[in-house]
Design an enzyme around this catalytic site. Structure first.
Site: not given
Ligand code: APR
Length: 239
Positions: A57, A92, A94-95, A110, A118, A178-179
């Site tokens: 991190y 979700q 952390v930025d 998250h 602490c 988000t995926s």
């Molecule tokens: N515009 C729109 N969507 C986008 C773009 C973009 N420019 N670039 C990527 N994506 C989409 C991808 O298609 C994908 O569905 O963003 C999603 C990113 O998915 P992940 O990498 O799985 O990230 P996230 O969904 O935030 O993960 C959720 O998983 O590991 C944990 O704590 C971690 O917060 C995270 C959580």
């Protein structure tokens, strides 16, 4: 878009920060392709090798500190301040790009990269500096009990009381970048839908829980989100 909403909840994931140059988790060059979750994002990992987890991190901090919000973050901030209704970001990520863009109502479920908690007194330290096993808690003065304030797999999410309330009362639930594979966040849409909200998903592609969304807006969020926000800002509360 002609409908006016009174209480909008926006769930964001790594995709909204992708165009600010930050890696997502599950794309081809995603964070989880280069590190095992079991080594850096679980309580076991932290107990087993806290130095390694702290370093993971700490190494992320300079890039996240330098990163700039993109038009999607800026559009959500403008919506919060100009829209004739409530807009809350539940992220979700952390930025701190939502805050850098000017959003004030942001719930980090998250955790945040620039925070450590602490394990002795429970207080949170805000810092972009490295935190490690020698760091002294500024509150209780105990050393070696600081943990990155990142929610590890298996830990409870942060701000959940407030999030639950929002999901029950919002009339529009928007998911951006988000995926939809990590619960509980991936289930938020179901709760919002159950309580009557309209649901819209912004992504590049179809996601795992896409069937729960009324509408899908495909494309890069730096383009699709500002367009969406501009449409919403044209609507007025008729009441
Ligand atoms: N515009 C729109 N969507 C986008 C773009 C973009 N420019 N670039 C990527 N994506 C989409 C991808 O298609 C994908 O569905 O963003 C999603 C990113 O998915 P992940 O990498 O799985 O990230 P996230 O969904 O935030 O993960 C959720 O998983 O590991 C944990 O704590 C971690 O917060 C995270 C959580």
């Amino acid at each position: 878009m002609s409908k006016h909403y009174n209480n909008i909840v926006v769930l964001t994931g790594a995709g909204i920060s992708a165009e600010s140059g930050l890696a997502t988790f599950r794309s081809s060059n995603g964070l989880w392709n280069n590190h095992r979750v079991e080594d850096v994002a679980t309580i076991d990992a932290f107990e087993r090798n806290p130095e390694y987890v702290h370093a993971f991190y700490n190494d992320m901090k300079p890039e996240l500190l330098k990163a700039k919000p993109n038009p999607a973050h800026l559009a959500l901030a403008e919506l919060e301040h100009k829209y004739d209704g409530k807009v809350t970001v539940v992220t979700q990520n952390v930025d701190t790009l939502h805050e850098k863009a000017g959003s004030e109502k942001v719930l980090h479920i998250h955790g945040q990269i620039n925070q450590a908690v602490c394990l002795n007194c429970g207080r949170v330290l805000e810092t972009w500096d490295d935190v490690d096993t020698q760091t002294v808690c500024p509150h209780c003065k105990i050393a070696g009990m600081m943990k990155p304030n990142i929610v590890f797999f298996g830990e409870s999410l942060l701000c959940m009381d407030e999030v639950e309330k929002l999901l029950r009362t919002c009339d529009l639930f928007v998911s951006i970048g988000t995926s939809g594979v990590v619960y509980p966040a991936a289930g938020f849409v179901q709760t919002a839908k159950y309580f009557g909200a309209d649901t819209i998903e912004f992504n590049l592609e179809t996601t795992s829980n896409n069937y729960l969304f009324d509408k899908h807006i495909f494309g890069k969020s730096s383009q699709t989100v500002p367009e969406f926000a501009a449409e919403l800002l044209k609507t007025k509360n008729e009441a």
